[in-house]
Design an enzyme around this catalytic site. Structure first.
Site, PDB file in Angstrom:
ATOM      1  N   GLU A  69       3.910  -5.541   1.084  1.00  0.00           N
ATOM      2  CA  GLU A  69       3.490  -4.987  -0.414  1.00  0.00           C
ATOM      3  C   GLU A  69       4.571  -5.555  -1.259  1.00  0.00           C
ATOM      4  OE1 GLU A  69       3.363  -1.040  -1.176  1.00  0.00           O
ATOM      5  OE2 GLU A  69       2.459  -1.249  -3.086  1.00  0.00           O
ATOM      6  N   ASP A  89       3.656  -1.516   4.315  1.00  0.00           N
ATOM      7  CA  ASP A  89       3.864  -1.004   3.140  1.00  0.00           C
ATOM      8  C   ASP A  89       4.987  -0.118   3.507  1.00  0.00           C
ATOM      9  OD1 ASP A  89       1.514   1.031   1.006  1.00  0.00           O
ATOM     10  OD2 ASP A  89       3.734   0.822   1.037  1.00  0.00           O
ATOM     11  N   ILE A  91       6.934   2.012   1.624  1.00  0.00           N
ATOM     12  CA  ILE A  91       6.677   3.415   1.219  1.00  0.00           C
ATOM     13  C   ILE A  91       5.286   3.521   0.683  1.00  0.00           C
ATOM     14  CG2 ILE A  91       7.058   5.230  -0.419  1.00  0.00           C
ATOM     15  CD1 ILE A  91       9.867   4.235  -0.490  1.00  0.00           C
ATOM     16  N   ASP A  92       4.297   4.204   1.257  1.00  0.00           N
ATOM     17  CA  ASP A  92       2.961   4.532   0.915  1.00  0.00           C
ATOM     18  C   ASP A  92       2.875   5.924   0.289  1.00  0.00           C
ATOM     19  OD1 ASP A  92       0.314   3.577   0.515  1.00  0.00           O
ATOM     20  OD2 ASP A  92      -0.328   5.359   2.010  1.00  0.00           O
ATOM     21  N   THR A  94       4.241   5.932  -3.507  1.00  0.00           N
ATOM     22  CA  THR A  94       5.556   5.811  -4.400  1.00  0.00           C
ATOM     23  C   THR A  94       5.262   6.572  -5.380  1.00  0.00           C
ATOM     24  OG1 THR A  94       5.703   3.443  -3.722  1.00  0.00           O
ATOM     25  CG2 THR A  94       6.536   4.094  -5.722  1.00  0.00           C
ATOM     26  N   ASP A 219      -2.013  -0.784   2.479  1.00  0.00           N
ATOM     27  CA  ASP A 219      -2.380   0.641   2.681  1.00  0.00           C
ATOM     28  C   ASP A 219      -3.012   1.186   3.828  1.00  0.00           C
ATOM     29  OD1 ASP A 219      -2.985   0.113  -0.868  1.00  0.00           O
ATOM     30  OD2 ASP A 219      -1.340   1.340  -0.148  1.00  0.00           O
TER      31      ASP A 219
HETATM   32  O1  LIG Z   1       1.520   1.828  -4.108  1.00  0.00           O
HETATM   33  P1  LIG Z   1       1.459   2.815  -2.904  1.00  0.00           P
HETATM   34  O2  LIG Z   1       2.139   2.103  -1.579  1.00  0.00           O
HETATM   35  O3  LIG Z   1       2.286   3.901  -3.095  1.00  0.00           O
HETATM   36  O4  LIG Z   1       0.116   2.877  -2.484  1.00  0.00           O
HETATM   37  C1  LIG Z   1      -0.692   3.810  -3.058  1.00  0.00           C
HETATM   38  C2  LIG Z   1      -1.533   2.970  -4.028  1.00  0.00           C
HETATM   39  O5  LIG Z   1      -0.660   2.525  -5.237  1.00  0.00           O
HETATM   40  C3  LIG Z   1      -2.696   3.711  -4.768  1.00  0.00           C
HETATM   41  O6  LIG Z   1      -3.157   2.977  -5.912  1.00  0.00           O
HETATM   42  C4  LIG Z   1      -3.643   4.413  -3.882  1.00  0.00           C
HETATM   43  O7  LIG Z   1      -4.540   5.065  -4.496  1.00  0.00           O
HETATM   44  C5  LIG Z   1      -3.113   5.013  -2.853  1.00  0.00           C
HETATM   45  O8  LIG Z   1      -2.385   6.039  -3.097  1.00  0.00           O
HETATM   46  C6  LIG Z   1      -1.957   4.360  -2.150  1.00  0.00           C
HETATM   47  O9  LIG Z   1      -1.268   5.130  -1.008  1.00  0.00           O
HETATM   48 MG   LIG Z   2       0.289   1.993  -0.430  1.00  0.00          MG
HETATM   49 MG   LIG Z   3       3.976   0.959  -1.192  1.00  0.00          MG
END
Ligand SMILES: O=P(O)(O)O[C@H]1[C@H](O)[C@@H](O)[C@H](O)[C@H](O)[C@@H]1O
Ligand SMILES: [Mg+2]
Ligand SMILES: [Mg+2]
Length: 290
Positions: A69, A89, A91-92, A94, A219
């Site tokens: 990412e 990813d 940190i999914d 964030t 994601d």
């Molecule tokens: O940017 P990170 O890695 O935190 O991923 C999230 C996305 O940013 C959100 O738009 C999306 O809605 C999800 O929440 C996704 O997990």
């Molecule tokens: Mg993500």
């Molecule tokens: Mg992320």
């Protein structure tokens, strides 16, 4: 033919190691930068965890490729080839990480010939390790997972995300999708703030479906195989075959529930992850490159 188990085992071990970096920063004040919108955040920890993961993998498997990412955000191409590829990813969730909302995950998928061989989603604060290997089932902390098998959408808990988009077309599309689902009716709609963990709950049977428009391949690439190996179904929101680069997904307990959701959910225009951002016009008012 390789079964890639050595790569899976290595992926699990580095996800757990890297989670120590996430947890060490979780309660601290964070410097936040913005990406595609005021709700699309990134921190130095996201970037550091991705560097830790990619350098460890590259040292062990020097010929493998990466889609990360934060590497893509820094200008790396997002192109899936037939080569062994790690889709990361770091940190999914964030926004959750910045706010100390305890749902943050490291998501790692591994593809060969554009086919996902395994997926790992490690929900760090919960210490929940979801993983699946193609043809060998899906597991949570070693316990086998089974999707709910629910066939009736009116008896479903549906998980989704509101995402980072803040333009009027995306917001009106996302909120009207939720309204149409509630009018079916469904038992409930939920959103944890991490697409990867949201989708893993379909594999546990705790949720019956997940849908999202606007997320990225990193994601959901890992959680897609986790749902499939738990007996769930994954498809595009238009009912066609799942395409991790399309930025649209439905994951569900059954084909009938997935099709019921595809009938009420509308998508808003999004540039594919593998489209050249310099050559595309899309989004509400043809905003370049969203
Ligand atoms: O940017 P990170 O890695 O935190 O991923 C999230 C996305 O940013 C959100 O738009 C999306 O809605 C999800 O929440 C996704 O997990
Ligand atoms: Mg993500
Ligand atoms: Mg992320």
């Amino acid at each position: 033919m390789s079964d890639w188990t050595d790569c899976l085992d290595f992926g699990v071990s580095i996800a757990k190691q890297a989670s120590e970096t996430v947890l060490a920063a979780f309660l601290l004040q964070k410097e936040v930068q913005l990406k595609s919108s005021p709700a699309d955040l990134v921190t130095e920890t996201d970037q550091r965890v991705e560097r830790i993961l990619i350098s460890a993998i590259r040292a062990r498997f020097p010929l493998h490729r990466f889609i990360g990412e934060e590497s893509v955000a820094a200008g790396e191409p997002c192109v899936l080839t037939d080569e062994p590829t790690w889709i990361i990813d770091p940190i999914d969730g964030t926004v959750n990480f910045v706010h100390r909302f305890p749902f943050v995950a490291i998501s790692i998928a591994f593809t060969v010939n554009k086919q996902t061989e395994f997926g790992i989603v490690y929900s760090c604060v919960e210490d929940k390790l979801f993983h699946a290997q193609r043809g060998r089932g899906a597991f949570l902390n070693g316990e086998k997972l089974q999707a709910s098998g629910q066939e009736d959408v009116s008896k479903c808990v549906v998980v989704t995300e509101i995402g980072a988009e803040r333009d009027d077309l995306a917001l009106s599309t996302m909120t009207s999708n939720i309204l149409r689902l509630l009018q079916l009716p469904v038992h409930g709609v939920r959103a944890l703030g991490t697409a990867a963990v949201d989708m893993c709950h379909v594999a546990t049977g705790g949720a019956d479906a997940y849908y999202h428009i606007g997320m990225h391949c990193w994601d959901i690439a890992a959680s897609a195989i986790i749902v499939q190996e738990a007996g769930g179904v994954v498809m595009d929101t238009d009912g066609s075959d799942f395409d991790m680069m399309s930025r649209r997904v439905i994951a569900a307990s059954s084909t009938s529930v997935a099709n019921s959701i595809a009938q009420v959910v509308q998508a808003f225009p999004c540039r594919r992850d593998d489209e050249d951002p310099t050559r595309c016009v899309c989004g509400a008012a043809g905003v370049k490159g969203v």
